[in-house]
Scaffold this active site. Structure first.
Site, PDB file in Angstrom:
ATOM      1  N   GLU A 285       0.471  -1.433  -0.067  1.00 17.95           N
ATOM      2  CA  GLU A 285       0.542  -0.013  -0.117  1.00 17.95           C
ATOM      3  C   GLU A 285       0.296   0.986   0.482  1.00 17.95           C
ATOM      4  O   GLU A 285       1.370   0.960   0.754  1.00 17.95           O
ATOM      5  CB  GLU A 285      -0.964  -0.011   1.299  1.00 17.95           C
ATOM      6  CG  GLU A 285      -1.970   0.908   1.054  1.00 17.95           C
ATOM      7  CD  GLU A 285      -2.780   1.319   2.310  1.00 17.95           C
ATOM      8  OE1 GLU A 285      -4.056   1.464   2.486  1.00 17.95           O
ATOM      9  OE2 GLU A 285      -2.745   0.154   3.358  1.00 17.95           O
TER      10      GLU A 285
ATOM     11  N   ASN B 117     -12.332  -1.303  -0.853  1.00 15.00           N
ATOM     12  CA  ASN B 117     -11.757  -2.245  -0.073  1.00 15.00           C
ATOM     13  C   ASN B 117     -11.943  -1.366   2.171  1.00 15.00           C
ATOM     14  O   ASN B 117     -12.069   0.231   1.587  1.00 15.00           O
ATOM     15  CB  ASN B 117     -10.177  -1.544   0.352  1.00 15.00           C
ATOM     16  CG  ASN B 117      -9.713  -1.763   1.497  1.00 15.00           C
ATOM     17  OD1 ASN B 117      -9.438  -2.505   1.648  1.00 15.00           O
ATOM     18  ND2 ASN B 117      -9.708  -0.836   2.084  1.00 15.00           N
ATOM     19  N   GLU B 118     -12.910  -2.171   2.051  1.00 12.70           N
ATOM     20  CA  GLU B 118     -13.381  -1.995   4.180  1.00 12.70           C
ATOM     21  C   GLU B 118     -14.630  -1.016   3.801  1.00 12.70           C
ATOM     22  O   GLU B 118     -14.284   0.015   4.481  1.00 12.70           O
ATOM     23  CB  GLU B 118     -12.210  -1.351   4.367  1.00 12.70           C
ATOM     24  CG  GLU B 118     -11.085  -2.925   5.185  1.00 12.70           C
ATOM     25  CD  GLU B 118     -10.134  -2.400   6.024  1.00 12.70           C
ATOM     26  OE1 GLU B 118     -10.216  -1.070   6.643  1.00 12.70           O
ATOM     27  OE2 GLU B 118      -8.968  -3.504   5.980  1.00 12.70           O
TER      28      GLU B 118
ATOM     29  N   TYR C 189      -6.687  -9.346  11.571  1.00 13.47           N
ATOM     30  CA  TYR C 189      -5.145  -8.760  12.015  1.00 13.47           C
ATOM     31  C   TYR C 189      -5.108  -9.652  13.428  1.00 13.47           C
ATOM     32  O   TYR C 189      -6.201  -9.572  14.244  1.00 13.47           O
ATOM     33  CB  TYR C 189      -5.198  -7.736  12.020  1.00 13.47           C
ATOM     34  CG  TYR C 189      -4.562  -6.607  11.161  1.00 13.47           C
ATOM     35  CD1 TYR C 189      -3.658  -6.766  10.450  1.00 13.47           C
ATOM     36  CD2 TYR C 189      -5.459  -6.329  10.383  1.00 13.47           C
ATOM     37  CE1 TYR C 189      -3.247  -6.625   8.549  1.00 13.47           C
ATOM     38  CE2 TYR C 189      -5.579  -5.526   9.100  1.00 13.47           C
ATOM     39  CZ  TYR C 189      -4.175  -5.797   7.778  1.00 13.47           C
ATOM     40  OH  TYR C 189      -4.199  -4.978   6.951  1.00 13.47           O
TER      41      TYR C 189
ATOM     42  N   GLU D  82      -5.887  -9.921   3.387  1.00 13.47           N
ATOM     43  CA  GLU D  82      -5.335  -8.682   4.705  1.00 13.47           C
ATOM     44  C   GLU D  82      -5.308  -9.570   5.889  1.00 13.47           C
ATOM     45  O   GLU D  82      -5.812  -9.896   6.264  1.00 13.47           O
ATOM     46  CB  GLU D  82      -6.070  -7.558   5.031  1.00 13.47           C
ATOM     47  CG  GLU D  82      -5.660  -5.621   3.929  1.00 13.47           C
ATOM     48  CD  GLU D  82      -6.028  -4.547   4.510  1.00 13.47           C
ATOM     49  OE1 GLU D  82      -6.051  -4.348   5.408  1.00 13.47           O
ATOM     50  OE2 GLU D  82      -6.530  -3.452   3.213  1.00 13.47           O
TER      51      GLU D  82
ATOM     52  N   GLN E  48       2.327  -5.980   5.409  1.00 12.70           N
ATOM     53  CA  GLN E  48       2.274  -5.873   3.852  1.00 12.70           C
ATOM     54  C   GLN E  48       3.788  -5.680   3.232  1.00 12.70           C
ATOM     55  O   GLN E  48       4.613  -6.200   4.215  1.00 12.70           O
ATOM     56  CB  GLN E  48       2.543  -4.331   3.640  1.00 12.70           C
ATOM     57  CG  GLN E  48       0.851  -3.279   4.040  1.00 12.70           C
ATOM     58  CD  GLN E  48       1.191  -2.236   3.480  1.00 12.70           C
ATOM     59  OE1 GLN E  48       1.292  -1.675   3.374  1.00 12.70           O
ATOM     60  NE2 GLN E  48      -0.687  -2.047   4.142  1.00 12.70           N
TER      61      GLN E  48
END
Length: 510
Positions: free
Chosen positions: A43, A190-191, A259, A314, A363
């Site tokens: 990103e 995204n999101e 996460y 992610e 990432q």
């Protein structure tokens, strides 16, 4: 349990682990572990792109078209199968036309999500897609829905995929690219439940239908693979709505973000963490299995033929930034804890390969659970890099069924399964078994029958170190690295494997 050993004339009490028997067999129906489970994510965030991957053509650091040559080599050796770009939250503020054409004429923008820095758009679509070609990786473009229009989105698809004769294809040719790129994977926002627009699932499902309708395959021989912005962790309602309200002919994948972190507001240090923080982080990491099981159950209800992929685009460990760094840049170190997260998570993905067809570690460089860290001309490979390289033997291999009862890792009255395992057989008939022991103190003994594999021997590689907090630094970049694994004993057709505490092991049949 405890045992007694004789040391220098006295008996000493030591912790001895019970043995765990593992059975590995062919599944009832063949399942391939898609190589795309081993994908990555870059990103426009902190030093991931600028001062990370991209240093510019004029840099003294050796580079190819501005991308560091040492990172290119490292990612090629990792066999990186796909790369997601340009976000993340950045994707839904990114207007792709600002990143094409002569670099000295590109407009700037403020990266409102990540540190408020000024983005000069010098790394754009051509740079990214050409890099993917160099890496031999498939690009995964996360396109703007949150602040864009259907027209802008579909013109992006045309610019990238249409061969010639259209306005966008001609503009691409004027900008130096004659042939279209091969881009199969497209994220439709995204999101969207958060930084992509704070939408409800019902509203986004309708927005998705609109955008997906106007996405055209053009000349891409492999077809277009549209990925809907999926749930945040255990938001099962979100998955339910997308699967219920989006027609199957408009969707190929549904995303999931989750996460691993310490389970209280303070994420804690990426280096100086306690066993309590380690245990908590591993508990969140292991919840990935439950998330996949539950989201898959919803998908099965609406898609019993399993035509829509679950895409975990992610995942990884998320801690406080390193002291003295920009809080908006999300720069953190990478220790044996991250190796444990990587090993267990990849085992989970492998074992759910019937539905999980793609995943993207967050990432690639200098951000969150990165595989590469840089500092000026210096570069190092993290423990996570080494795990992903050890595991690339599973890419596009046939999944094997693993059955066992894990011993427990016990801490302050709570317990987690200590052992994680996945296995596969490649096209050459070699069996690979990846094993992780997350226990911070105890070794565990695994028993395997060699007769199941038609082999007389296993060879192996191990990643571990002296301390759980060990990590690689620019002064000592090889402190944590893989070594040959020797703790294998063969007796009467049985292999006995001793897994040290906080270790990752990959075995290969010989």
């Amino acid at each position: 349990m405890k045992g007694l050993i004789w040391i220098i004339g006295v008996f000493v009490s030591v912790e001895v682990s019970a043995q765990t028997t593992v059975a590995i067999s062919e599944p009832f129906e063949p399942v391939t572990i898609s190589k795309h489970i081993y994908g990555h994510f870059s990103e426009h965030l902190g030093r991931c792109i600028y001062d990370g991957l991209y240093v510019g053509e004029e840099s003294k650091i050796p580079n190819k078209d501005g991308v560091r040559a040492d990172i290119i080599k490292a990612l090629q050796e990792l066999k990186i199968p796909n790369l997601r770009w340009p976000g993340g939250c950045f994707a839904d503020t990114y207007h792709w036309k600002d990143g094409v054409g002569p670099k000295d004429k590109r407009p700037t923008m403020v990266n409102r999500w990540w540190g408020g820095v000024t983005e000069d758009n010098s790394f754009g679509t051509h740079d990214f897609l050409n890099l993917c070609e160099t890496l031999g990786a498939e690009p995964y473009l996360a396109a703007n829905v949150g602040s864009s229009t259907v027209k802008e989105f579909t013109e992006y698809v045309e610019y990238v995929l249409h061969k010639s004769g259209s306005p966008m294809a001609e503009w691409r040719r004027q900008n130096g690219r004659e042939e279209p790129w091969k881009v199969k994977y497209w994220g439709v926002g995204n999101e969207m439940w958060g930084c992509g627009g704070n939408m409800t699932a019902e509203h986004y499902a309708n927005v998705y239908r609109q955008y997906a309708t106007f996405m055209t395959d053009w000349s891409n021989n492999d077809g277009i693979f549209r990925i809907a912005s999926g749930a945040n962790v255990d938001d099962y309602h979100w998955t339910e709505v997308l699967m219920r309200d989006i027609p199957k002919h408009l969707i190929e994948g549904v995303a999931l973000h989750s996460y691993s972190f310490v389970e209280w507001n303070d994420k804690g240090s990426s280096v100086d963490y306690s066993e309590e923080e380690y245990f908590s982080t591993m508990r969140t990491a292991l919840k990935m299995d439950t998330l996949i099981v539950n989201h898959t159950a919803i998908m099965d209800k609406y898609d019993p033929d399993n035509t829509i992929a679950l895409v975990v685009d992610e995942w990884g460990g998320w801690y406080d930034v390193m002291e003295g760094t920009n809080p908006g840049f999300l720069y953190q170190q990478n220790t044996l804890r991250d190796a444990m997260i990587a090993g267990t998570t990849l085992n989970i993905f492998n074992n759910h390969a019937d539905r999980v067809k793609m995943a993207n570690l967050a990432q690639t460089v200098n951000v969150l659970q990165a595989v590469v860290l840089t500092e000026g001309e210096k570069m190092l490979l993290t423990p996570t890099y080494h795990v992903m390289k050890m595991y690339n033997v599973h890419q596009d291999a046939a999944l094997l069924t693993v059955s066992f009862t894990s011993p427990k890792y016990v801490f302050q009255g709570s317990e987690l399964p200590a052992i994680s395992i996945s296995a596969s057989k490649n096209k050459q008939g070699k069996v690979h078994i990846s094993l992780v022991n997350i226990d911070a103190h105890k070794e565990h003994v695994i028993n395997l029958s060699l007769e199941e594999f038609g082999t007389k021997q296993f060879t192996g590689t191990i990643l571990t170190s002296d301390d759980l907090q060990d990590h690689n630094t620019f002064e000592n970049p090889d402190r944590v690295k893989p070594k040959a694994f020797s703790k294998i004993k063969i007796k009467k057709g049985q292999a006995e494997i001793v897994l040290p505490p906080f270790s990752v092991v990959v075995l290969q049949s010989e």
